[in-house]
Design a protein around this motif. Structure first.
Motif, PDB file in Angstrom:
ATOM      1  N   MET A 181       0.833  -1.201   0.000  1.00  0.00           N
ATOM      2  CA  MET A 181       0.000   0.000   0.000  1.00  0.00           C
ATOM      3  C   MET A 181       0.867   1.250   0.000  1.00  0.00           C
TER       4      MET A 181
ATOM      5  N   LEU B  54      -0.943   4.536  -1.407  1.00  0.00           N
ATOM      6  CA  LEU B  54      -2.182   4.626  -0.632  1.00  0.00           C
ATOM      7  C   LEU B  54      -1.930   5.122   0.785  1.00  0.00           C
TER       8      LEU B  54
ATOM      9  N   GLY C 254      -5.613   6.814  -1.319  1.00  0.00           N
ATOM     10  CA  GLY C 254      -5.862   5.733  -0.369  1.00  0.00           C
ATOM     11  C   GLY C 254      -7.212   5.790   0.302  1.00  0.00           C
TER      12      GLY C 254
END
Length: 448
Positions: free
Chosen positions: A401, A406, A420
């Motif tokens: 991520m 994100l 995100g």
């Protein structure tokens, strides 16, 4: 790769089944608890300001999208013995250790709370006020089905002190509403909203849903125009939770549910239209006018979330009464029996009707604070050694991520990026020690 293609790629990568985090741990991970544990939790909570939630399970008809704990009934009189038992349950909680507590947040949900006869509604609210006197700045909210409520009932709600009404709209497109078995005209909703506005009530919520069968950007645009014409102070835009393994009636909708990319386009359309009209995005799926308390709390980084939804009241223990209700008292989640029979039998025997729950550990509490901070305010700080250990344990899940833009982690600070925010359920799942490694497990609805 252009921006749209990049978002589509991320949606495919992070499409999973993850919670919406009205609690941590979430209800599927509760274990068997009973009267003894509930009384111990109430004793630990003691006399303090409470959030109180009362669940009214009755509805006249079943809407096919519904994922709530409901009981279909044609006669409103069935609510009278139910309220009788609610009053006895409240007395049990008072005797278990909550005597002297006040109420600074009251919410009635369901089902259809306004299903109750006016006399039963008055009895219930007066009993809650007597047991837990309302604070001077207390909030009082209720869910309303515009198809079945009358102007007289709306007037009574004002007399009982309710100052925030949430009208269940879902959509104004006739074909979509027919598909989910919820016929409802715009004029019906407009009449009730105008009536309350004329009575001076400005705190009106409209609840919408996207991802319903037959919905497209072309059909949802006119719905948004009608919503804006009504001028609500808050708008909730919930993603339809398709969980037919829990709610079999939803199987009837499967053939016409919009594809994930169409659902995304509907949400993006709504976000653009509502923000252009002056509404501020709040959390994952709410919009509010700039002077709304939720907006101010989000700007201050103090927005919170519980089983009532987004709230400014952080740190409150929550008492849930009624079938299926969930509360958080003295560091323990407590959920009542879902069927009315066992719930009533426990109360009649003088037992608190708790069936399931979870007693929080220190690590649970830290993970809960991290997840709710991220879910509400999109940022958090690891301020303790235990929190830093939790962050370290989540590093493997967070790594992709971070690489995909994100999430940003700088020292003890974790921040969800603008991109995100659309994947917040997956981001929070990185800190969830209970979430299965097999993300296809059917506990929750899909994230996109």
């Amino acid at each position: 790769m252009n921006a749209d293609a990049r978002i589509a790629q991320l949606q495919e990568k992070y499409r999973t089944r993850a919670p919406r985090y009205t609690s941590y741990p979430t209800a599927p991970h509760f274990r068997a608890l009973g009267d003894d544990e509930a009384r111990a939790a109430a004793a630990r909570a003691g006399a303090r300001p409470l959030s109180v939630y009362a669940h009214i399970p009755f509805c006249k008809t079943l809407c096919l999208y519904c994922g709530c704990s409901v009981e279909i009934q044609g006669r409103r009189e069935v609510g009278t013995p139910y309220v009788d038992m609610l009053l006895r349950e409240i007395d049990l909680w008072v005797g278990a250790g909550l005597e002297g507590s006040t109420c600074d947040q009251l919410a009635l949900g369901g089902g259809t709370p306004t299903f109750l006869l006016p006399s039963d509604m008055a009895r219930l609210v007066h009993a809650i006020d007597a047991a837990f006197p309302p604070t001077a700045d207390g909030e009082r909210a209720i869910e309303v089905d515009p198809r079945t409520v009358s102007p007289e009932t709306l007037d009574q709600l004002l007399d009982l002190g309710f100052r925030r009404l949430s009208f269940g709209v879902q959509d104004f497109d006739e074909a979509v509403l027919a598909a989910v078995k919820r016929p409802q005209s715009y004029s019906c909703v407009e009449g009730h909203v105008r009536h309350m506005q004329q009575r001076g009530l400005g705190e009106i919520n409209l609840d919408l849903m996207y991802g319903l069968p037959g919905q497209t950007t072309a059909t949802f645009g006119p719905t948004l125009e009608k919503v804006l014409a009504l001028g609500p102070s808050r708008i909730a835009l919930f993603l339809y939770a398709h969980v037919p393994w829990l709610k079999p009636a939803q199987k009837l909708l499967e053939a016409r549910i919009p594809a994930p990319d169409e659902r995304t386009r509907i949400f993006e359309l709504a976000t653009r239209v509502l923000t252009d009209a002056g509404y501020v995005p709040v959390g994952m799926d709410h919009f509010a006018l700039p002077d709304d308390p939720l907006v101010r709390a989000q700007e201050a980084g103090t927005l919170h979330r519980n089983f009532m939804g987004y709230t400014t009241r952080r740190g409150r223990d929550m008492l849930g009464v009624g079938v299926s209700s969930i509360g958080l008292l003295g560091g323990a989640y407590l959920q009542s029996y879902k069927p009315r029979g066992p719930w009533s039998e426990a109360i009649a025997a003088g037992r608190l009707p708790t069936e399931r729950g979870h007693v929080m550990t220190p690590e649970d509490s830290v993970r809960r604070d991290i997840i709710l901070d991220l879910f509400c305010n999109f940022q958090t700080t690891m301020a303790t050694d235990l929190a830093r250990q939790v962050l370290a344990s989540a590093s493997a899940r967070l790594a992709p991520m971070i690489e995909d833009g994100l999430v940003e982690v700088v020292g003890d600070d974790v921040r969800v990026t603008a991109t995100g925010r659309g994947f917040i359920r997956s981001v929070c799942g990185a800190f969830d020690a209970f979430l299965e490694a097999d993300v296809t497990a059917r506990r929750y609805s899909q994230t996109a």
